[in-house]
Design a protein around this motif. Structure first.
Motif, mmCIF file in Angstrom:
data_model
loop_
_atom_site.group_PDB
_atom_site.id
_atom_site.type_symbol
_atom_site.label_atom_id
_atom_site.label_comp_id
_atom_site.label_asym_id
_atom_site.label_seq_id
_atom_site.Cartn_x
_atom_site.Cartn_y
_atom_site.Cartn_z
ATOM 1 N N VAL A 111 38.032 35.226 47.504
ATOM 2 C CA VAL A 111 38.192 36.256 46.478
ATOM 3 C C VAL A 111 39.655 36.458 46.103
ATOM 4 C CG1 VAL A 111 38.275 38.261 48.034
ATOM 5 C CG2 VAL A 111 37.392 38.528 45.731
ATOM 6 N N PHE A 112 40.565 36.359 47.077
ATOM 7 C CA PHE A 112 41.972 36.577 46.759
ATOM 8 C C PHE A 112 42.519 35.463 45.861
ATOM 9 C CE2 PHE A 112 46.556 36.963 47.586
ATOM 10 C CZ PHE A 112 46.705 38.290 47.227
ATOM 11 N N GLY A 113 42.042 34.253 46.030
ATOM 12 C CA GLY A 113 42.439 33.167 45.136
ATOM 13 C C GLY A 113 41.988 33.422 43.708
ATOM 14 N N PHE A 114 40.787 33.976 43.563
ATOM 15 C CA PHE A 114 40.310 34.311 42.224
ATOM 16 C C PHE A 114 41.098 35.469 41.623
ATOM 17 C CE2 PHE A 114 36.487 32.128 43.837
ATOM 18 C CZ PHE A 114 36.423 31.149 42.871
ATOM 19 N N VAL A 115 41.477 36.428 42.464
ATOM 20 C CA VAL A 115 42.321 37.519 41.973
ATOM 21 C C VAL A 115 43.636 36.954 41.447
ATOM 22 C CG1 VAL A 115 43.662 39.536 42.685
ATOM 23 C CG2 VAL A 115 41.282 39.342 43.380
ATOM 24 N N LEU A 116 44.250 36.058 42.194
ATOM 25 C CA LEU A 116 45.515 35.462 41.755
ATOM 26 C C LEU A 116 45.348 34.638 40.484
ATOM 27 C CD1 LEU A 116 47.083 34.348 45.139
ATOM 28 C CD2 LEU A 116 47.675 36.336 43.753
ATOM 29 N N LEU A 117 44.284 33.864 40.415
ATOM 30 C CA LEU A 117 44.040 33.031 39.234
ATOM 31 C C LEU A 117 43.839 33.889 37.990
ATOM 32 C CD1 LEU A 117 43.449 30.051 38.291
ATOM 33 C CD2 LEU A 117 41.060 30.708 38.464
ATOM 34 N N PHE A 118 42.954 34.876 38.094
ATOM 35 C CA PHE A 118 42.704 35.729 36.935
ATOM 36 C C PHE A 118 43.881 36.655 36.642
ATOM 37 C CE2 PHE A 118 38.297 34.450 37.608
ATOM 38 C CZ PHE A 118 37.945 34.152 36.299
ATOM 39 N N TYR A 119 44.672 36.975 37.657
ATOM 40 C CA TYR A 119 45.886 37.768 37.423
ATOM 41 C C TYR A 119 46.841 36.988 36.520
ATOM 42 C CZ TYR A 119 50.323 40.068 38.049
ATOM 43 O OH TYR A 119 51.522 40.675 37.801
#
Length: 154
Positions: A111-119
């Protein structure tokens, strides 16, 4: 023949509603693409982790745009930029770190990787929209004063 005023030639930037709609469209188009590519790469469905990352970043970017618009309208674009940055960074990062530290299936799905990507995606879209909002207000201010924005020899 009707003469055009100088403000007619100034291109208008996005309004707050249009900026929010564009940001929503960017995230809505990116989410299924990112989810499908990540599902193929990880060999398991990770739609929920991607949705949480996209939703957190979308929501914080919308709040940042609203804060920027309100403060820019009050005449303080720099404070609006700083407030938008604080909102845009703190919400997804804090929740992303919490979900990762807590563990579980979301942490396993990255989930944190997706947060960074979408950020990064929403940051790029947000900055382009904010620059357009500032340019439209600066262009209108220059035209209303009658200046040409750069000629000082006169």
């Amino acid at each position: 023949m009707v003469a055009k005023s100088p403000t007619d030639a100034v291109p208008r930037g996005p309004s707050l509603v249009l900026a929010c709609a564009v940001l929503t469209g960017v995230v809505a188009l990116a989410y299924p693409v990112v989810s499908m590519v990540a599902s193929q790469a990880m060999h398991r469905p990770i739609w929920l982790a991607a949705a949480i990352g996209a939703g957190l970043c979308w929501f914080s970017s919308l709040l940042g745009l609203v804060a920027f618009h309100c403060m820019r309208s009050a005449g303080n674009a720099m404070a609006g930029t700083m407030a938008a940055m604080l909102i845009r960074v703190s919400i997804p990062m804090a929740i992303g770190v919490f979900l990762t530290v807590r563990g579980g299936s979301l942490a396993d799905d990255g989930v944190f990787g997706f947060v960074l990507l979408f950020y990064m995606l929403t940051l790029a879209a947000d900055m382009l929209l904010m620059v357009g909002m500032v340019k439209s207000s600066a262009g209108g201010a220059m035209s209303s004063r009658g200046g040409d924005g750069g000629s000082r020899n006169g």
